[in-house]
Enzyme design. Sequence first.
Site, short mmCIF file in Angstrom:
data_model
loop_
_atom_site.label_atom_id
_atom_site.label_comp_id
_atom_site.label_asym_id
_atom_site.label_seq_id
_atom_site.Cartn_x
_atom_site.Cartn_y
_atom_site.Cartn_z
N LYS A 28 -8.84 -8.83 3.36
CA LYS A 28 -9.31 -8.36 4.66
C LYS A 28 -10.82 -8.17 4.62
O LYS A 28 -11.53 -8.59 5.54
CB LYS A 28 -8.70 -6.99 4.99
N ASP A 80 -5.82 -2.54 10.99
CA ASP A 80 -4.38 -2.51 10.73
C ASP A 80 -3.80 -3.77 11.32
O ASP A 80 -4.10 -4.14 12.47
CB ASP A 80 -3.70 -1.28 11.31
P1 ITT Z 1 -5.28 -1.50 3.99
O1 ITT Z 1 -4.29 -0.61 4.72
O2 ITT Z 1 -5.89 -0.86 2.79
O3 ITT Z 1 -6.29 -2.08 4.93
P2 ITT Z 1 -2.99 -3.31 3.68
O4 ITT Z 1 -2.87 -4.68 3.08
O5 ITT Z 1 -1.98 -2.28 3.25
O6 ITT Z 1 -4.49 -2.78 3.40
P3 ITT Z 1 -1.98 -3.16 6.41
O7 ITT Z 1 -1.30 -1.87 6.24
O8 ITT Z 1 -2.77 -3.41 7.66
O9 ITT Z 1 -3.01 -3.46 5.23
O10 ITT Z 1 -0.88 -4.31 6.24
C1 ITT Z 1 -1.20 -5.60 6.57
C2 ITT Z 1 -0.15 -6.54 6.03
O11 ITT Z 1 0.12 -7.55 7.03
C3 ITT Z 1 -0.70 -7.31 4.82
O12 ITT Z 1 -0.35 -6.68 3.63
C4 ITT Z 1 -0.09 -8.68 4.99
O13 ITT Z 1 1.20 -8.68 4.45
C5 ITT Z 1 0.03 -8.84 6.50
N1 ITT Z 1 -1.17 -9.52 7.04
C6 ITT Z 1 -2.17 -8.95 7.78
N2 ITT Z 1 -3.12 -9.85 8.05
C7 ITT Z 1 -2.74 -10.98 7.48
C8 ITT Z 1 -3.32 -12.25 7.37
O14 ITT Z 1 -4.52 -12.51 7.88
N3 ITT Z 1 -2.66 -13.20 6.71
C9 ITT Z 1 -1.47 -12.94 6.14
N4 ITT Z 1 -0.84 -11.77 6.16
C10 ITT Z 1 -1.48 -10.79 6.84
#
Ligand code: ITT
Length: 212
Positions: A16, A74
């Site tokens: 991200k 998120d």
């Molecule tokens: P932070 O909360 O620390 O930012 P995280 O990975 O836990 O990190 P989220 O709670 O927002 O973030 O969960 C996002 C999930 O959604 C991520 O782990 C992926 O599985 C999926 N995801 C989000 N954006 C994506 C993308 O661009 N490509 C593929 N999967 C994605």
Amino acid sequence: MKIDTPILVATSNPHKLAEIAAVMAPLGIEVVGLDEAGVNLPEPVEDGETFEANARLKAVYYAARTGRLCLADDSGLEVEALGGRPGVQSARYAGIGATRGERDAANNVKLLIELRDIPPDRRAARFVCAMCLADATGRVLAETRGEFPGIIIDRPRGTNGFGYDPLLLLPDVGLTSAELSPSEKNRRSHRGFAARAMAGWFLRNSAASGGA
Ligand code: ITT
């Protein structure tokens, strides 16, 4: 207003951070992630029912505790045939895996199992990204959103990106999100749209005070 850079991005997800940085850097907006910034707080519980609620929760939590302007992302995958799941549970959908890579792989397997009886014409899905910016006191300054539609295929393809990228096919180009170059993914993606809208906010608001 005076914008202190680098802007703290409230994420421990390096993918991200890299995608957000790639949008912001050409505009002269520097960002830094929690790890690089040495922020070592317990993670907040992401118990919001929407991406917007969780983005707000993360931005406000880290901004108020670090005393810094803070941007949170998120995001997740909504699959139509599953009533929008995994949605806000995307990161912890399968509920197993010690590392991010293991969790992503387990999540993808679970998604394929859940969709195994769903035909290709009923596999519409979209990535969603909600971003929230909070000031050093924890007040919400700006919120943006982006969406990235596609179709879930029945086996992973591609090695770029992260998470569910290898399963989201973009029918117009015949490639999965994990087969796009990083710049092409950002051009089309939920995060790219949300980050560009946020960059617009930064540029408008720093210009109004004569520079960041
Ligand atoms: P932070 O909360 O620390 O930012 P995280 O990975 O836990 O990190 P989220 O709670 O927002 O973030 O969960 C996002 C999930 O959604 C991520 O782990 C992926 O599985 C999926 N995801 C989000 N954006 C994506 C993308 O661009 N490509 C593929 N999967 C994605």
